[in-house]
Design a protein around this motif. Structure first.
Motif, PDB file in Angstrom:
ATOM      1  N   HIS A   1      -6.536  -0.903   4.302  1.00  0.00           N
ATOM      2  CA  HIS A   1      -6.938   0.476   3.970  1.00  0.00           C
ATOM      3  C   HIS A   1      -8.443   0.530   3.697  1.00  0.00           C
ATOM      4  O   HIS A   1      -9.125   1.474   4.092  1.00  0.00           O
TER       5      HIS A   1
ATOM      6  N   ARG B   1     -12.149  12.350   0.309  1.00  0.00           N
ATOM      7  CA  ARG B   1     -10.904  11.584   0.150  1.00  0.00           C
ATOM      8  C   ARG B   1     -11.147  10.295  -0.633  1.00  0.00           C
ATOM      9  O   ARG B   1     -10.325   9.896  -1.456  1.00  0.00           O
TER      10      ARG B   1
ATOM     11  N   THR C   1       7.741   2.762   1.685  1.00  0.00           N
ATOM     12  CA  THR C   1       6.311   2.904   1.958  1.00  0.00           C
ATOM     13  C   THR C   1       5.990   4.203   2.707  1.00  0.00           C
ATOM     14  O   THR C   1       5.074   4.927   2.324  1.00  0.00           O
ATOM     15  N   LEU C   2       6.740   4.502   3.764  1.00  0.00           N
ATOM     16  CA  LEU C   2       6.446   5.719   4.534  1.00  0.00           C
ATOM     17  C   LEU C   2       6.755   6.960   3.693  1.00  0.00           C
ATOM     18  O   LEU C   2       5.993   7.930   3.699  1.00  0.00           O
TER      19      LEU C   2
ATOM     20  N   HIS D   1      -4.587  12.864   4.046  1.00  0.00           N
ATOM     21  CA  HIS D   1      -4.138  11.810   4.964  1.00  0.00           C
ATOM     22  C   HIS D   1      -3.632  12.386   6.290  1.00  0.00           C
ATOM     23  O   HIS D   1      -4.090  12.009   7.360  1.00  0.00           O
TER      24      HIS D   1
ATOM     25  N   LEU E   1     -10.258   0.547   6.881  1.00  0.00           N
ATOM     26  CA  LEU E   1     -10.189   1.884   7.505  1.00  0.00           C
ATOM     27  C   LEU E   1     -11.231   2.803   6.872  1.00  0.00           C
ATOM     28  O   LEU E   1     -11.970   3.510   7.565  1.00  0.00           O
ATOM     29  N   TYR E   2     -11.318   2.775   5.532  1.00  0.00           N
ATOM     30  CA  TYR E   2     -12.327   3.606   4.841  1.00  0.00           C
ATOM     31  C   TYR E   2     -13.740   3.218   5.284  1.00  0.00           C
ATOM     32  O   TYR E   2     -14.574   4.086   5.571  1.00  0.00           O
TER      33      TYR E   2
ATOM     34  N   ARG F   1      -2.132   5.459  -8.418  1.00  0.00           N
ATOM     35  CA  ARG F   1      -1.620   5.371  -7.038  1.00  0.00           C
ATOM     36  C   ARG F   1      -0.504   4.344  -6.916  1.00  0.00           C
ATOM     37  O   ARG F   1      -0.416   3.433  -7.752  1.00  0.00           O
TER      38      ARG F   1
ATOM     39  N   ARG G   1       6.584   7.425   0.527  1.00  0.00           N
ATOM     40  CA  ARG G   1       5.653   7.792  -0.558  1.00  0.00           C
ATOM     41  C   ARG G   1       4.412   8.513  -0.024  1.00  0.00           C
ATOM     42  O   ARG G   1       3.689   9.144  -0.768  1.00  0.00           O
TER      43      ARG G   1
ATOM     44  N   TYR H   1       2.343   9.311  -3.341  1.00  0.00           N
ATOM     45  CA  TYR H   1       1.050  10.005  -3.266  1.00  0.00           C
ATOM     46  C   TYR H   1       1.270  11.489  -3.554  1.00  0.00           C
ATOM     47  O   TYR H   1       2.306  12.052  -3.206  1.00  0.00           O
TER      48      TYR H   1
ATOM     49  N   HIS I   1      -2.064   0.016  11.861  1.00  0.00           N
ATOM     50  CA  HIS I   1      -1.639   0.695  10.630  1.00  0.00           C
ATOM     51  C   HIS I   1      -0.343   1.484  10.875  1.00  0.00           C
ATOM     52  O   HIS I   1       0.617   1.405  10.099  1.00  0.00           O
ATOM     53  N   ILE I   2      -0.289   2.196  11.991  1.00  0.00           N
ATOM     54  CA  ILE I   2       0.903   2.993  12.317  1.00  0.00           C
ATOM     55  C   ILE I   2       2.091   2.058  12.594  1.00  0.00           C
ATOM     56  O   ILE I   2       3.216   2.296  12.131  1.00  0.00           O
TER      57      ILE I   2
ATOM     58  N   VAL J   1      -6.085   1.607  13.525  1.00  0.00           N
ATOM     59  CA  VAL J   1      -5.156   2.706  13.240  1.00  0.00           C
ATOM     60  C   VAL J   1      -3.817   2.448  13.925  1.00  0.00           C
ATOM     61  O   VAL J   1      -2.755   2.669  13.331  1.00  0.00           O
TER      62      VAL J   1
ATOM     63  N   HIS K   1      -0.060  -2.086  -4.712  1.00  0.00           N
ATOM     64  CA  HIS K   1       0.117  -2.955  -3.550  1.00  0.00           C
ATOM     65  C   HIS K   1       0.247  -4.384  -4.032  1.00  0.00           C
ATOM     66  O   HIS K   1      -0.733  -5.121  -4.077  1.00  0.00           O
TER      67      HIS K   1
HETATM   68  C1  HEM Z   1       1.140   8.519  12.641  1.00  0.00           C
HETATM   69  C2  HEM Z   1       0.071   8.149  11.965  1.00  0.00           C
HETATM   70  C3  HEM Z   1       0.077   7.519  10.597  1.00  0.00           C
HETATM   71  C4  HEM Z   1       1.114   7.057   9.821  1.00  0.00           C
HETATM   72  C5  HEM Z   1       2.612   7.017  10.151  1.00  0.00           C
HETATM   73  C6  HEM Z   1       0.537   6.572   8.578  1.00  0.00           C
HETATM   74  C7  HEM Z   1       1.242   6.057   7.519  1.00  0.00           C
HETATM   75  C8  HEM Z   1       0.720   5.744   6.283  1.00  0.00           C
HETATM   76  C9  HEM Z   1       1.490   5.362   5.113  1.00  0.00           C
HETATM   77  C10 HEM Z   1       3.007   5.225   5.054  1.00  0.00           C
HETATM   78  C11 HEM Z   1       0.621   5.136   4.090  1.00  0.00           C
HETATM   79  C12 HEM Z   1       0.952   4.644   2.667  1.00  0.00           C
HETATM   80  C13 HEM Z   1       0.818   3.141   2.704  1.00  0.00           C
HETATM   81  C14 HEM Z   1       0.857   2.464   1.370  1.00  0.00           C
HETATM   82  O1  HEM Z   1       0.919   3.108   0.323  1.00  0.00           O
HETATM   83  O2  HEM Z   1       0.783   1.231   1.370  1.00  0.00           O
HETATM   84  C15 HEM Z   1      -0.712   5.349   4.610  1.00  0.00           C
HETATM   85  C16 HEM Z   1      -1.880   5.194   3.887  1.00  0.00           C
HETATM   86  C17 HEM Z   1      -3.135   5.250   4.412  1.00  0.00           C
HETATM   87  N1  HEM Z   1      -3.455   5.622   5.713  1.00  0.00           N
HETATM   88 FE1  HEM Z   1      -2.144   6.196   7.163  1.00  0.00          FE
HETATM   89  N2  HEM Z   1      -0.830   6.715   8.634  1.00  0.00           N
HETATM   90  C18 HEM Z   1      -1.153   7.301   9.836  1.00  0.00           C
HETATM   91  C19 HEM Z   1      -2.420   7.617  10.293  1.00  0.00           C
HETATM   92  C20 HEM Z   1      -3.592   7.245   9.661  1.00  0.00           C
HETATM   93  C21 HEM Z   1      -4.910   7.407  10.208  1.00  0.00           C
HETATM   94  C22 HEM Z   1      -5.247   8.056  11.563  1.00  0.00           C
HETATM   95  C23 HEM Z   1      -5.790   6.896   9.273  1.00  0.00           C
HETATM   96  C24 HEM Z   1      -7.301   6.804   9.322  1.00  0.00           C
HETATM   97  C25 HEM Z   1      -8.062   6.841  10.385  1.00  0.00           C
HETATM   98  C26 HEM Z   1      -5.014   6.426   8.142  1.00  0.00           C
HETATM   99  C27 HEM Z   1      -5.533   5.847   7.004  1.00  0.00           C
HETATM  100  C28 HEM Z   1      -4.817   5.530   5.856  1.00  0.00           C
HETATM  101  C29 HEM Z   1      -5.408   5.076   4.606  1.00  0.00           C
HETATM  102  C30 HEM Z   1      -6.905   4.849   4.330  1.00  0.00           C
HETATM  103  C31 HEM Z   1      -4.350   4.925   3.697  1.00  0.00           C
HETATM  104  C32 HEM Z   1      -4.443   4.507   2.204  1.00  0.00           C
HETATM  105  C33 HEM Z   1      -4.131   5.700   1.323  1.00  0.00           C
HETATM  106  C34 HEM Z   1      -5.263   6.713   1.294  1.00  0.00           C
HETATM  107  O3  HEM Z   1      -6.316   6.441   0.682  1.00  0.00           O
HETATM  108  O4  HEM Z   1      -5.098   7.786   1.899  1.00  0.00           O
HETATM  109  N3  HEM Z   1      -3.682   6.660   8.407  1.00  0.00           N
HETATM  110  N4  HEM Z   1      -0.623   5.729   5.937  1.00  0.00           N
END
Ligand code: HEM
Ligand code: HEM
Length: 179
Positions: free
Chosen positions: A93, A67, A173-174, A19, A96-97, A78, A176, A11, A157-158, A154, A81
């Motif tokens: 994802h 976003r 994954t992390l 993000h 989440l959106y 991007r 990128r 990214y 997701h984490i 969330v 997947h």
């Molecule tokens: C410690 C907190 C978090 C970590 C470690 C984390 C980690 C990641 C990682 C590694 C990716 C890339 C995944 C991929 O490419 O398959 C990602 C993408 C994403 N994350 Fe998180 N995330 C965190 C918090 C959040 C929160 C709070 C939200 C929303 C409420 C969120 C929403 C998303 C979304 C929608 C994506 C898809 C890429 C984008 O459109 O931005 N994440 N996250």
């Protein structure tokens, strides 16, 4: 300096800032929701945390629209997947959106149909109505429940990003998203 736009390997700067910046803001938003749920009305901490819930919620709503548009514009560049797990991640994802838009959206609809109006950063967004419009206000009953559903997603997701990808599979994954 990192590229501004996304690439298949990682990214870009704009997506990362959005993000991680929004992740911090969501932590503050869930802290205010927890205080609302758990602390008594007389608690000073609850009053402090709750005082920013609506303005921060509106800010998050505006940021997620930005976003989403940036994500759509970068869709073809991007990180992909692939496979079943990848498709499930992409669906996650998308969920989440959806929730990030619908949760504040329901409250905005409620305010648009209400008698109290809504101000954001000193600007009047919706003027107070003489009479409330019931169909605009009713869906906001789901705001809190959907908010907690987002919190659970969330956490999942984490757990997937840190636990499954980074610690168990040790893949990129992390990295990128985090660099
Ligand atoms: C410690 C907190 C978090 C970590 C470690 C984390 C980690 C990641 C990682 C590694 C990716 C890339 C995944 C991929 O490419 O398959 C990602 C993408 C994403 N994350 Fe998180 N995330 C965190 C918090 C959040 C929160 C709070 C939200 C929303 C409420 C969120 C929403 C998303 C979304 C929608 C994506 C898809 C890429 C984008 O459109 O931005 N994440 N996250
Ligand atoms: C993404 C943004 C938002 C999230 C994640 C969120 C989350 C939550 C959560 C989880 C609750 C339940 C608290 C409890 O159980 O006591 C809640 C309640 C509430 N929120 Fe938000 N909120 C957001 C945006 C907004 C906005 C923009 C407004 C107003 C314009 C707002 C107004 C309220 C109100 C009045 C309540 C208490 C009544 C209820 O539970 O529906 N929120 N919010």
């Amino acid at each position: 300096m990192r590229p501004l736009t996304d690439r298949p390997q990682a990214y870009g700067l704009v997506s990362r800032i959005l993000h991680w910046g929004m992740a911090l803001l969501f932590a503050a938003q869930f802290a205010s929701a927890l205080a609302h749920l758990l602390l008594g009305r007389e608690s000073g901490l609850r009053q402090l945390l709750w005082s920013y819930h609506a303005p921060l919620g509106i800010t998050l709503f505006l940021l997620v629209l930005l976003r989403g548009l940036w994500g759509l514009w970068n869709l073809r560049r991007r990180p992909a997947h692939a496979g079943l797990l990848g498709r499930l991640a992409a669906l996650g994802h998308l969920a989440l959106y959806g929730l990030m838009i619908v949760i504040p959206g329901l409250r905005l609809l409620d305010a648009a149909g209400g008698t109290r109006g809504l101000r954001y950063l000193g600007v009047e967004i919706f003027a107070p109505r003489a009479e409330a419009i019931a169909w605009m206000q009713a869906p906001a009953e789901w705001h809190g429940e959907l908010g907690w559903l987002l919190a659970v997603l969330v956490l999942g997701h984490i757990a997937m990003a840190l636990g499954l990808h980074h610690l168990i599979r040790r893949d990129d994954t992390l990295r990128r998203m985090a660099g």
